[in-house]
Scaffold this active site. Sequence first.
Site, mmCIF file in Angstrom:
data_model
loop_
_atom_site.group_PDB
_atom_site.id
_atom_site.type_symbol
_atom_site.label_atom_id
_atom_site.label_comp_id
_atom_site.label_asym_id
_atom_site.label_seq_id
_atom_site.Cartn_x
_atom_site.Cartn_y
_atom_site.Cartn_z
ATOM 1 N N GLU A 260 0.852 -1.200 0.000
ATOM 2 C CA GLU A 260 0.000 0.000 0.000
ATOM 3 C C GLU A 260 0.882 1.243 0.000
ATOM 4 O O GLU A 260 1.830 1.310 0.796
ATOM 5 C CB GLU A 260 -0.898 -0.021 1.240
ATOM 6 C CG GLU A 260 -1.907 -1.169 1.177
ATOM 7 C CD GLU A 260 -2.879 -1.199 2.352
ATOM 8 O OE1 GLU A 260 -2.777 -0.356 3.260
ATOM 9 O OE2 GLU A 260 -3.741 -2.092 2.347
ATOM 10 N N HIS A 278 -7.841 1.582 1.521
ATOM 11 C CA HIS A 278 -7.782 1.184 2.945
ATOM 12 C C HIS A 278 -8.613 2.153 3.801
ATOM 13 O O HIS A 278 -8.102 2.812 4.709
ATOM 14 C CB HIS A 278 -6.335 1.115 3.429
ATOM 15 C CG HIS A 278 -6.162 0.289 4.670
ATOM 16 N ND1 HIS A 278 -5.032 -0.447 4.934
ATOM 17 C CD2 HIS A 278 -6.986 0.077 5.734
ATOM 18 C CE1 HIS A 278 -5.166 -1.069 6.104
ATOM 19 N NE2 HIS A 278 -6.347 -0.762 6.605
HETATM 20 C C1 MLT Z 1 -6.958 -1.304 11.565
HETATM 21 O O1 MLT Z 1 -6.196 -2.276 11.590
HETATM 22 O O2 MLT Z 1 -7.285 -0.732 12.592
HETATM 23 C C2 MLT Z 1 -7.486 -0.795 10.262
HETATM 24 O O3 MLT Z 1 -7.003 -1.493 9.180
HETATM 25 C C3 MLT Z 1 -7.331 0.673 10.089
HETATM 26 C C4 MLT Z 1 -5.953 1.204 10.062
HETATM 27 O O4 MLT Z 1 -5.042 0.550 9.593
HETATM 28 O O5 MLT Z 1 -5.758 2.296 10.571
#
Ligand code: MLT
Length: 327
Positions: A260, A278
């Site tokens: 990403e 995401h």
């Molecule tokens: C998480 O693991 O809390 C979510 O994917 C969101 C993020 O990565 O901030």
Amino acid sequence: MNRPVVLVSDPLPPETLAGLDAHDIRHCDGTDPAALRAALTEAHALLVRSGTKVDAEAIAAAPHLRVVARAGVGLDNVDIDAATAAGVLVANAPRSNVLSVAELTVGLIIASLRGVQAAGASLRAGRWERQAFKGSELAGRTVGIVGLGNVGRLVARRLAAFDVTLLAYDPYVPAADAATHGCRLLELDDLMARSDVVTVHLPRTPQTTGLIGRRELALARPNLHLVNTSRGGIVDESALFSALREGSVGGAALDVFEVEPPIGSPLLDLDAVVATPHLGASTREAQDRAGREAVRAVYDALAGRPVPHAVNAAAVESARARLSAVD
Ligand code: MLT
């Protein structure tokens, strides 16, 4: 006495930091490893989302660090072993954003079945192609939930309103427990073979990386729609790309990617793919909850109080005892 330094290295809602008024709050760009290491030299606490990679080098650069608090669920961006060895607590906010992720999942399932993203792009390009975008209803379909944890359960509950048959795969959940969430528990291969929609809700670990690959996709029903709002890398992207190109998988909705941002990923060129950057946890409500929980963890850790969602508390205590014996 100097105020403890709290380093914030990912964007967090400023109002969530109010609980740390008595601390010296500093900011840096956690996506720049050198800047992060430089800023960590004086930090007592580090507050992150998923953009900051807290690897062994970052931990080694932080001699005063007591706690890493993750405003979110996934801890795959934190080297927990390195933190533990250095006596640094790691805490997350395990339920802060699960509702937001579950809601996005339901939206993406329907977006995938109806080709919403490609249809929107076509319209924006000046076309009016009503015949080209013929989707499918969700009612009457079988949905396989891979991972029946906090998010998977919320997804199951919401999908129940759509008159679907729910299957689940989760090696840590007993069949009776899955049944209370309306799901029939199956092995992964069976779930892949019987589902019209598969939605993935797992953490990324060595065991889950590549869990859904060429072999699993080959088991799928024609026109499977695959949704992933959990972590990239659990679905093998090159296997998914081939299956989508060959038409053996009908569509995919991806909020997460192996790398990403997924710059240059051929998946982004396919009309059958709905892709979002995401965004699962990116709601005002989830960010607020995650920020406040992470701030609470920092506050407690620096005050020497127990930290409710620390994932390595016992091991850190022994490591700190060992480290102070060496001193
Ligand atoms: C998480 O693991 O809390 C979510 O994917 C969101 C993020 O990565 O901030």
